[in-house]
Design a protein around this motif. Structure first.
Motif, mmCIF file in Angstrom:
data_model
loop_
_atom_site.group_PDB
_atom_site.id
_atom_site.type_symbol
_atom_site.label_atom_id
_atom_site.label_comp_id
_atom_site.label_asym_id
_atom_site.label_seq_id
_atom_site.Cartn_x
_atom_site.Cartn_y
_atom_site.Cartn_z
ATOM 1 N N ASN A 1 -17.082 -10.972 -20.121
ATOM 2 C CA ASN A 1 -16.994 -11.850 -18.763
ATOM 3 C C ASN A 1 -15.416 -12.226 -18.530
ATOM 4 O O ASN A 1 -15.149 -13.453 -18.292
ATOM 5 C CB ASN A 1 -17.975 -12.892 -18.902
ATOM 6 N N PRO A 2 -14.621 -11.371 -18.422
ATOM 7 C CA PRO A 2 -13.329 -11.473 -18.212
ATOM 8 C C PRO A 2 -13.029 -12.334 -17.015
ATOM 9 O O PRO A 2 -11.880 -12.863 -16.809
ATOM 10 C CB PRO A 2 -12.425 -10.303 -18.365
ATOM 11 N N CYS A 3 -13.646 -12.401 -16.245
ATOM 12 C CA CYS A 3 -13.414 -12.790 -14.447
ATOM 13 C C CYS A 3 -14.014 -14.114 -14.628
ATOM 14 O O CYS A 3 -13.510 -14.753 -13.452
ATOM 15 C CB CYS A 3 -14.274 -11.975 -13.592
ATOM 16 N N GLY A 4 -14.674 -14.695 -15.766
ATOM 17 C CA GLY A 4 -15.259 -16.004 -15.822
ATOM 18 C C GLY A 4 -16.207 -16.239 -14.811
ATOM 19 O O GLY A 4 -16.432 -17.312 -14.316
ATOM 20 N N ASP A 5 -17.269 -15.560 -14.595
ATOM 21 C CA ASP A 5 -18.296 -15.645 -13.647
ATOM 22 C C ASP A 5 -19.092 -16.492 -14.175
ATOM 23 O O ASP A 5 -19.493 -16.256 -15.527
ATOM 24 C CB ASP A 5 -18.933 -14.120 -13.279
ATOM 25 N N PRO A 6 -20.092 -17.212 -13.546
ATOM 26 C CA PRO A 6 -21.144 -18.114 -13.975
ATOM 27 C C PRO A 6 -22.310 -17.438 -14.612
ATOM 28 O O PRO A 6 -22.364 -16.045 -14.403
ATOM 29 C CB PRO A 6 -21.672 -18.844 -12.722
ATOM 30 N N ALA B 1 -21.192 -18.334 -17.932
ATOM 31 C CA ALA B 1 -20.385 -18.775 -19.315
ATOM 32 C C ALA B 1 -18.955 -18.539 -18.801
ATOM 33 O O ALA B 1 -18.546 -18.015 -17.692
ATOM 34 C CB ALA B 1 -20.621 -17.539 -20.102
ATOM 35 N N PRO B 2 -18.155 -19.207 -19.558
ATOM 36 C CA PRO B 2 -16.588 -19.138 -19.488
ATOM 37 C C PRO B 2 -16.159 -17.655 -19.923
ATOM 38 O O PRO B 2 -16.831 -16.915 -20.352
ATOM 39 C CB PRO B 2 -15.990 -20.140 -20.306
ATOM 40 N N VAL B 3 -14.803 -17.291 -19.528
ATOM 41 C CA VAL B 3 -14.450 -16.271 -20.287
ATOM 42 C C VAL B 3 -14.462 -16.225 -21.758
ATOM 43 O O VAL B 3 -14.529 -16.932 -22.507
ATOM 44 C CB VAL B 3 -12.699 -16.102 -19.891
ATOM 45 N N GLY B 4 -14.912 -14.781 -22.153
ATOM 46 C CA GLY B 4 -15.205 -14.603 -23.531
ATOM 47 C C GLY B 4 -16.838 -15.175 -23.822
ATOM 48 O O GLY B 4 -17.129 -14.947 -25.030
ATOM 49 N N GLY B 5 -17.407 -15.673 -22.935
ATOM 50 C CA GLY B 5 -18.819 -16.395 -23.253
ATOM 51 C C GLY B 5 -19.833 -15.206 -23.360
ATOM 52 O O GLY B 5 -19.397 -14.149 -22.789
ATOM 53 N N ALA B 6 -21.056 -15.564 -23.653
ATOM 54 C CA ALA B 6 -22.178 -14.711 -23.579
ATOM 55 C C ALA B 6 -22.595 -14.528 -22.206
ATOM 56 O O ALA B 6 -22.982 -15.716 -21.658
ATOM 57 C CB ALA B 6 -23.395 -15.274 -24.613
ATOM 58 N N MET B 7 -22.963 -13.397 -21.633
ATOM 59 C CA MET B 7 -23.479 -13.360 -20.578
ATOM 60 C C MET B 7 -24.986 -12.473 -20.537
ATOM 61 O O MET B 7 -24.902 -11.415 -21.102
ATOM 62 C CB MET B 7 -22.691 -12.319 -19.426
ATOM 63 N N THR B 8 -25.965 -13.253 -20.309
ATOM 64 C CA THR B 8 -27.230 -12.627 -20.593
ATOM 65 C C THR B 8 -28.397 -12.876 -19.351
ATOM 66 O O THR B 8 -28.119 -14.016 -18.653
ATOM 67 C CB THR B 8 -27.974 -13.210 -21.793
ATOM 68 N N PRO B 9 -29.120 -11.960 -19.191
ATOM 69 C CA PRO B 9 -30.198 -12.081 -18.053
ATOM 70 C C PRO B 9 -30.981 -13.420 -18.536
ATOM 71 O O PRO B 9 -31.141 -13.751 -19.688
ATOM 72 C CB PRO B 9 -31.041 -10.653 -18.198
ATOM 73 N N PRO B 10 -31.672 -13.983 -17.674
ATOM 74 C CA PRO B 10 -31.692 -13.662 -16.262
ATOM 75 C C PRO B 10 -30.507 -14.501 -15.359
ATOM 76 O O PRO B 10 -30.355 -14.175 -14.247
ATOM 77 C CB PRO B 10 -32.880 -14.112 -15.872
ATOM 78 N N ALA C 1 -27.041 -14.433 -15.745
ATOM 79 C CA ALA C 1 -25.811 -14.002 -15.561
ATOM 80 C C ALA C 1 -25.336 -13.601 -14.066
ATOM 81 O O ALA C 1 -26.459 -13.053 -13.296
ATOM 82 C CB ALA C 1 -25.566 -12.569 -16.302
ATOM 83 N N GLU C 2 -24.285 -13.872 -13.587
ATOM 84 C CA GLU C 2 -24.001 -13.538 -12.193
ATOM 85 C C GLU C 2 -22.444 -12.870 -12.099
ATOM 86 O O GLU C 2 -21.806 -12.811 -11.151
ATOM 87 C CB GLU C 2 -23.611 -15.147 -11.439
ATOM 88 N N GLY C 3 -22.238 -12.008 -13.338
ATOM 89 C CA GLY C 3 -20.930 -11.412 -13.237
ATOM 90 C C GLY C 3 -21.044 -9.946 -13.153
ATOM 91 O O GLY C 3 -22.125 -9.420 -12.699
ATOM 92 N N GLY C 4 -20.032 -8.897 -13.163
ATOM 93 C CA GLY C 4 -20.172 -7.621 -13.091
ATOM 94 C C GLY C 4 -20.282 -7.218 -11.494
ATOM 95 O O GLY C 4 -19.850 -7.980 -10.597
ATOM 96 N N ALA C 5 -21.450 -6.385 -11.443
ATOM 97 C CA ALA C 5 -21.783 -5.898 -10.194
ATOM 98 C C ALA C 5 -22.242 -7.118 -9.229
ATOM 99 O O ALA C 5 -22.312 -6.801 -8.159
ATOM 100 C CB ALA C 5 -22.693 -4.868 -10.344
ATOM 101 N N LEU C 6 -22.799 -8.080 -10.195
ATOM 102 C CA LEU C 6 -23.510 -9.172 -9.102
ATOM 103 C C LEU C 6 -22.459 -10.019 -8.540
ATOM 104 O O LEU C 6 -22.796 -10.820 -7.708
ATOM 105 C CB LEU C 6 -24.359 -10.277 -10.086
ATOM 106 N N ARG C 7 -21.135 -9.840 -8.661
ATOM 107 C CA ARG C 7 -20.167 -10.404 -7.685
ATOM 108 C C ARG C 7 -20.072 -10.091 -6.414
ATOM 109 O O ARG C 7 -19.986 -10.844 -5.681
ATOM 110 C CB ARG C 7 -18.816 -9.912 -8.246
ATOM 111 N N ALA C 8 -21.029 -8.956 -6.169
ATOM 112 C CA ALA C 8 -21.115 -8.523 -4.808
ATOM 113 C C ALA C 8 -22.101 -9.467 -4.153
ATOM 114 O O ALA C 8 -22.310 -9.473 -2.836
ATOM 115 C CB ALA C 8 -21.788 -6.970 -4.486
ATOM 116 N N GLN C 9 -23.014 -10.113 -4.658
ATOM 117 C CA GLN C 9 -23.607 -11.227 -4.009
ATOM 118 C C GLN C 9 -23.362 -12.658 -4.288
ATOM 119 O O GLN C 9 -24.189 -13.585 -4.275
ATOM 120 C CB GLN C 9 -25.446 -11.038 -5.067
#
Length: 465
Positions: A208-213, A215-224, A226-234
């Protein structure tokens, strides 16, 4: 684009062998339509990405590494360097200098040249951070810039309008820029996520290097959640956190980069949200305005299955359209992201009909645009769009046609206009199956279609007569 540009060049060079039939004989490529020739206008360029024609006869060409070069005319064979942005530009894989536009009134009333490029530093950082080197994908956190350039006292002056588009992968960075007829500057940007796998922020080093919700940078991003990666388009759908510009089309003022007062979301307290006129896009690498209208047509490079051409009827209208990525690809739900059961997708699937704008036209990676057209499949990357005017030297069948190009297939087609004046997906002509690596289409002098061949280092012209 959906694949690395450099890998794409290899694919194109190897494509002849990949589609070879029994005995190693490749299928015959279709000839140009009668009366057309494919002419080299400029050669000897290094990974050119964009062409822009000035009213005074000069031709500006962007190169991926960060050069903007100028030819005095179509007859000039030796360009001069207008700008050298290589120190600022992150030229790696798909990333680099990809957008170039000349404003209304150029060069007398408005002498600025506008560019969009991947910036060799994170948002707010100082370039060069990596010097175009990145050991593996998802390790170099970069961003993107939109800037205006001018020569003053023989020195290049760069004024940055925007620095955003957090980029954790080696693809889907900033895209096209162009001026609308009302003088507003429009900018397209990709989602900054992985081009190969489902990405909701769990990738990267750190994760999560962009620090998307949430989690913070370096935090665990898990469904449901997670709002990072491609979900930044939303991201515009999650107003509780700051909005990024990834996966959007924005409309800004040409001198300030701020949202004009007539933007549909200008009442938002978030400055980025105010700029957005469309979202839910994966990699809108190129877009074009339909002549005589305010419409924007976008080529959105696809993921596993579909290439899209999207139509934005009115950038000033509410509600702002959501094209659905990554929850949707083509006209249907994206199966890989659906299987991840992410909240941002699940709520979109449950939303009322019309909440997602379907593509105007889409074609599958596994199928030819025109059966037997000789274009390389299975793959695709929509990388060029240009409308032909209502009058010009081309045959009458191409009046108001939408020309479109695919980098991976090395082809250019024309979607001819129907009785209502709109491009008709049922009437598509192959123009050339030998375009190499086309990454831009433009209507140029003589009302002819020009294209930029990144793989061949050329700017070419589809001449009729």
């Amino acid at each position: 684009m959906s694949r690395s540009i450099r890998r794409g060049v290899i694919y194109l060079l190897a494509g002849v062998l990949a589609v070879a039939g029994v005995g190693g004989i490749a299928p015959a490529r279709a000839a140009l339509p009668p009366g057309f020739t494919d002419q080299v206008v400029f050669a000897g360029l290094t990974e050119p990405t964009k062409v822009a024609f000035s009213p005074d006869g000069r031709v500006f060409v962007a190169e991926k590494s960060g050069f903007v070069k100028v030819f005095d005319s179509l007859a000039d064979s030796t360009p001069t360097v207008f700008a050298d942005l290589r120190r600022q530009v992150f030229d790696y894989s798909d990333l680099g200098l990809v957008g170039l536009a000349l404003p209304p009134g150029f060069p007398t009333r408005n002498p600025w040249v506008y560019v969009s490029y991947t910036y060799d530093a994170p948002i707010g950082g100082t370039a060069p951070t990596y010097d175009d080197r990145c050991s593996t994908s998802d390790r170099c956190l970069v961003s993107a810039r939109v800037s205006r350039l001018v020569i003053s006292n023989r020195q290049l002056v760069e004024r940055v309008l925007l620095n955003d588009w957090c980029q954790q992968s080696d693809t889907h960075s900033i895209g096209d820029i162009a001026f609308a007829s009302d003088g507003a500057l429009l900018v397209a940007g990709g989602d900054g996520a992985s081009g190969d796998v489902v990405d909701y922020g769990q990738l990267g080093n750190p994760t999560n290097p962009c620090g998307d919700p949430p989690a913070p940078v370096g935090g665990a991003m898990t469904p449901p959640t997670a709002e990072g990666g491609a979900l930044r388009a939303q991201d515009v759908r999650t107003p509780a956190d700051p909005t990024g510009l990834s996966g959007t089309l924005v409309r800004v003022h040409e001198t300030t980069g701020k949202a004009p007062a007539d933007n549909p979301l200008v009442a938002s307290p978030d400055l980025n949200t105010r700029r957005i006129v469309a979202y839910g896009l994966r990699n809108p690498f190129r877009f074009v305005f339909r002549p005589g209208t305010g419409e924007v047509w976008l080529g959105d490079v696809g993921f596993r299955t579909w290439e899209e051409i999207d139509r934005l009827v009115n950038p000033l209208a509410s509600p702002v359209p959501n094209y659905g990525w990554p929850c949707y690809e083509g006209a249907g739900q994206q199966p890989n992201y659906r299987a991840a059961r992410l909240d941002l997708c699940q709520t979109l699937y449950a939303a009322p009909a019309g909440s997602v704008t379907a593509p105007y036209y889409a074609y599958q990676h596994s199928q030819a645009v025109i059966p037997g057209d000789g274009c390389h499949i299975p793959d695709g990357a929509t990388t060029g769009l240009a409308f032909y005017p209502a009058a010009g030297g081309y045959p009458a069948r191409y009046r108001r046609a939408l020309f479109f190009a695919d980098y991976e297939r090395g082809c250019v087609w024309a979607m001819r206009a129907g009785a209502n004046g709109l491009p008709n997906p049922a009437t598509i002509d192959l123009i050339t199956a030998d375009a190499g690596g086309p990454v831009d289409l433009a209507l140029g002098p003589g009302n002819e279609i020009y294209y930029v061949n990144l793989a061949g280092g050329t700017v070419r012209r589809l001449h009729f007569g």
